[in-house]
Design a protein around this motif. Sequence first.
Motif, PDB file in Angstrom:
ATOM      1  N   THR A 145      -5.200   7.314   4.033  1.00 58.03           N
ATOM      2  CA  THR A 145      -3.740   7.417   4.017  1.00 58.03           C
ATOM      3  C   THR A 145      -3.086   6.050   4.177  1.00 58.03           C
ATOM      4  O   THR A 145      -2.061   5.769   3.543  1.00 58.03           O
ATOM      5  N   ALA A 146      -3.670   5.173   4.999  1.00 50.92           N
ATOM      6  CA  ALA A 146      -3.100   3.842   5.177  1.00 50.92           C
ATOM      7  C   ALA A 146      -3.205   3.013   3.893  1.00 50.92           C
ATOM      8  O   ALA A 146      -2.303   2.229   3.578  1.00 50.92           O
ATOM      9  N   VAL A 147      -4.288   3.180   3.140  1.00 46.57           N
ATOM     10  CA  VAL A 147      -4.414   2.495   1.848  1.00 46.57           C
ATOM     11  C   VAL A 147      -3.327   2.962   0.889  1.00 46.57           C
ATOM     12  O   VAL A 147      -2.701   2.159   0.184  1.00 46.57           O
ATOM     13  N   ILE A 148      -3.086   4.266   0.846  1.00 52.89           N
ATOM     14  CA  ILE A 148      -2.028   4.809  -0.017  1.00 52.89           C
ATOM     15  C   ILE A 148      -0.672   4.223   0.372  1.00 52.89           C
ATOM     16  O   ILE A 148       0.127   3.827  -0.490  1.00 52.89           O
ATOM     17  N   ILE A 149      -0.402   4.145   1.667  1.00 53.10           N
ATOM     18  CA  ILE A 149       0.851   3.573   2.147  1.00 53.10           C
ATOM     19  C   ILE A 149       0.951   2.099   1.753  1.00 53.10           C
ATOM     20  O   ILE A 149       2.004   1.636   1.287  1.00 53.10           O
ATOM     21  N   ALA A 150      -0.137   1.365   1.918  1.00 55.38           N
ATOM     22  CA  ALA A 150      -0.135  -0.055   1.565  1.00 55.38           C
ATOM     23  C   ALA A 150       0.113  -0.255   0.076  1.00 55.38           C
ATOM     24  O   ALA A 150       0.879  -1.142  -0.324  1.00 55.38           O
ATOM     25  N   ILE A 151      -0.525   0.552  -0.748  1.00 55.04           N
ATOM     26  CA  ILE A 151      -0.332   0.451  -2.203  1.00 55.04           C
ATOM     27  C   ILE A 151       1.128   0.696  -2.564  1.00 55.04           C
ATOM     28  O   ILE A 151       1.706   0.023  -3.425  1.00 55.04           O
ATOM     29  N   ALA A 152       1.743   1.669  -1.897  1.00 55.80           N
ATOM     30  CA  ALA A 152       3.117   2.046  -2.225  1.00 55.80           C
ATOM     31  C   ALA A 152       4.147   1.017  -1.760  1.00 55.80           C
ATOM     32  O   ALA A 152       5.177   0.834  -2.423  1.00 55.80           O
ATOM     33  N   LEU A 153       3.863   0.312  -0.667  1.00 55.63           N
ATOM     34  CA  LEU A 153       4.925  -0.475  -0.029  1.00 55.63           C
ATOM     35  C   LEU A 153       4.651  -1.967   0.099  1.00 55.63           C
ATOM     36  O   LEU A 153       5.599  -2.750   0.231  1.00 55.63           O
ATOM     37  N   LEU A 154       3.397  -2.366   0.099  1.00 59.13           N
ATOM     38  CA  LEU A 154       3.098  -3.768   0.345  1.00 59.13           C
ATOM     39  C   LEU A 154       2.832  -4.522  -0.953  1.00 59.13           C
ATOM     40  O   LEU A 154       2.315  -3.958  -1.918  1.00 59.13           O
ATOM     41  N   GLU A 155       3.168  -5.794  -0.943  1.00 58.36           N
ATOM     42  CA  GLU A 155       2.839  -6.658  -2.069  1.00 58.36           C
ATOM     43  C   GLU A 155       1.423  -7.197  -1.886  1.00 58.36           C
ATOM     44  O   GLU A 155       0.816  -7.042  -0.836  1.00 58.36           O
ATOM     45  N   GLY A 156       0.923  -7.856  -2.933  1.00 57.71           N
ATOM     46  CA  GLY A 156      -0.403  -8.447  -2.839  1.00 57.71           C
ATOM     47  C   GLY A 156      -1.432  -7.670  -3.618  1.00 57.71           C
ATOM     48  O   GLY A 156      -1.144  -6.648  -4.240  1.00 57.71           O
ATOM     49  N   ASP A 157      -2.674  -8.171  -3.574  1.00 56.01           N
ATOM     50  CA  ASP A 157      -3.732  -7.542  -4.357  1.00 56.01           C
ATOM     51  C   ASP A 157      -4.348  -6.376  -3.598  1.00 56.01           C
ATOM     52  O   ASP A 157      -4.085  -6.147  -2.409  1.00 56.01           O
ATOM     53  N   MET A 158      -5.194  -5.639  -4.305  1.00 50.57           N
ATOM     54  CA  MET A 158      -5.787  -4.436  -3.733  1.00 50.57           C
ATOM     55  C   MET A 158      -6.685  -4.750  -2.541  1.00 50.57           C
ATOM     56  O   MET A 158      -6.710  -3.999  -1.555  1.00 50.57           O
ATOM     57  N   ILE A 159      -7.405  -5.859  -2.608  1.00 51.13           N
ATOM     58  CA  ILE A 159      -8.296  -6.224  -1.503  1.00 51.13           C
ATOM     59  C   ILE A 159      -7.486  -6.428  -0.225  1.00 51.13           C
ATOM     60  O   ILE A 159      -7.871  -5.981   0.863  1.00 51.13           O
ATOM     61  N   GLY A 160      -6.353  -7.113  -0.348  1.00 51.81           N
ATOM     62  CA  GLY A 160      -5.501  -7.338   0.810  1.00 51.81           C
ATOM     63  C   GLY A 160      -4.959  -6.050   1.388  1.00 51.81           C
ATOM     64  O   GLY A 160      -4.889  -5.872   2.608  1.00 51.81           O
ATOM     65  N   LYS A 161      -4.590  -5.117   0.522  1.00 52.48           N
ATOM     66  CA  LYS A 161      -4.041  -3.844   0.981  1.00 52.48           C
ATOM     67  C   LYS A 161      -5.113  -3.007   1.673  1.00 52.48           C
ATOM     68  O   LYS A 161      -4.859  -2.395   2.722  1.00 52.48           O
ATOM     69  N   ILE A 162      -6.293  -2.985   1.095  1.00 51.35           N
ATOM     70  CA  ILE A 162      -7.392  -2.256   1.736  1.00 51.35           C
ATOM     71  C   ILE A 162      -7.758  -2.907   3.065  1.00 51.35           C
ATOM     72  O   ILE A 162      -8.019  -2.221   4.065  1.00 51.35           O
ATOM     73  N   GLY A 163      -7.770  -4.248   3.081  1.00 53.65           N
ATOM     74  CA  GLY A 163      -8.060  -4.958   4.320  1.00 53.65           C
ATOM     75  C   GLY A 163      -7.040  -4.642   5.400  1.00 53.65           C
ATOM     76  O   GLY A 163      -7.397  -4.430   6.571  1.00 53.65           O
ATOM     77  N   TRP A 164      -5.756  -4.590   5.030  1.00 51.04           N
ATOM     78  CA  TRP A 164      -4.686  -4.239   5.974  1.00 51.04           C
ATOM     79  C   TRP A 164      -4.938  -2.855   6.572  1.00 51.04           C
ATOM     80  O   TRP A 164      -4.892  -2.664   7.788  1.00 51.04           O
ATOM     81  N   ALA A 165      -5.232  -1.895   5.696  1.00 50.35           N
ATOM     82  CA  ALA A 165      -5.477  -0.529   6.158  1.00 50.35           C
ATOM     83  C   ALA A 165      -6.728  -0.451   7.035  1.00 50.35           C
ATOM     84  O   ALA A 165      -6.750   0.256   8.054  1.00 50.35           O
ATOM     85  N   PHE A 166      -7.766  -1.189   6.655  1.00 51.13           N
ATOM     86  CA  PHE A 166      -9.028  -1.147   7.401  1.00 51.13           C
ATOM     87  C   PHE A 166      -8.857  -1.720   8.812  1.00 51.13           C
ATOM     88  O   PHE A 166      -9.361  -1.148   9.787  1.00 51.13           O
ATOM     89  N   VAL A 167      -8.134  -2.821   8.929  1.00 46.94           N
ATOM     90  CA  VAL A 167      -7.937  -3.430  10.243  1.00 46.94           C
ATOM     91  C   VAL A 167      -7.088  -2.521  11.133  1.00 46.94           C
ATOM     92  O   VAL A 167      -7.367  -2.367  12.327  1.00 46.94           O
ATOM     93  N   LEU A 168      -6.068  -1.892  10.556  1.00 45.41           N
ATOM     94  CA  LEU A 168      -5.272  -0.946  11.338  1.00 45.41           C
ATOM     95  C   LEU A 168      -6.116   0.240  11.780  1.00 45.41           C
ATOM     96  O   LEU A 168      -5.951   0.753  12.899  1.00 45.41           O
ATOM     97  N   MET A 169      -7.021   0.690  10.919  1.00 48.59           N
ATOM     98  CA  MET A 169      -7.917   1.776  11.288  1.00 48.59           C
ATOM     99  C   MET A 169      -8.781   1.388  12.484  1.00 48.59           C
ATOM    100  O   MET A 169      -8.974   2.177  13.412  1.00 48.59           O
ATOM    101  N   LEU A 170      -9.287   0.163  12.481  1.00 43.84           N
ATOM    102  CA  LEU A 170     -10.082  -0.310  13.617  1.00 43.84           C
ATOM    103  C   LEU A 170      -9.234  -0.381  14.884  1.00 43.84           C
ATOM    104  O   LEU A 170      -9.708  -0.061  15.979  1.00 43.84           O
ATOM    105  N   ALA A 171      -7.968  -0.811  14.738  1.00 42.61           N
ATOM    106  CA  ALA A 171      -7.076  -0.874  15.893  1.00 42.61           C
ATOM    107  C   ALA A 171      -6.832   0.514  16.466  1.00 42.61           C
ATOM    108  O   ALA A 171      -6.731   0.680  17.690  1.00 42.61           O
TER     109      ALA A 171
END
Length: 203
Positions: free
Chosen positions: A154-180
């Motif tokens: 779900t965080a990846v979907i949110i990142a794709i919809a709202l954040l700029e940048g490439d897919m790796i960055g968006k997945i990384g953002w979601a992954f780090v939040l998941m760890l948090a």
Amino acid sequence: MDFSWVPYALIGAAIIVGTIWLTKYPGQDLAWVNRKLIHFSIVPAILMFYYGFIPKGIFALAAFAFGLVQLWPHLKRSEFSWYQLQNNYGEVFFAFSASAVSVLFPRDYATALLLAMAISDGVTGMIRHYYFKRNGFNVKLKKHWTGSLGYLITAVIIAIALLEGDMIGKIGWAFVLMLAEYQPWIDDNLAVPLVGSILYILY
């Protein structure tokens, strides 16, 4: 002075308050589910904030007020038992964090982080609850990878919809939040916005 935001703020607040009231009926036995339903109920207000129907200052003030209202029963040791837990201030941290996030960050990023706090956290909690209920474990104290997977998706979907940048960055953002969210040391309603704040600086 422009008061066009008032109906939207009232609608957003009514959905949250209405959900809190309705979750009284499942009762204390489903407190963790009720907490996640209340998480989901905040999404309409977040979307109205995103589209500019609710100004930043009003959203932040309302979230802070919700935090104070929910803190009071804890201080009196008379929690709303159908969703509040003794010595667990998660819903209070959520409200105060939402207030800070909405003020500190640009609208797109704030919305992405707020939706992760509301939707992704809600999804992971629901998955974990039913997983452990089915397997006979104590759902109040456990986290499991199945819920974290739901958070990540779900965080990846949110990142794709709202954040700029490439897919790796968006997945990384979601992954780090998941760890948090998964880590056991700090309440995730504080850890996710704190880590999200650091990610904004890096992102």
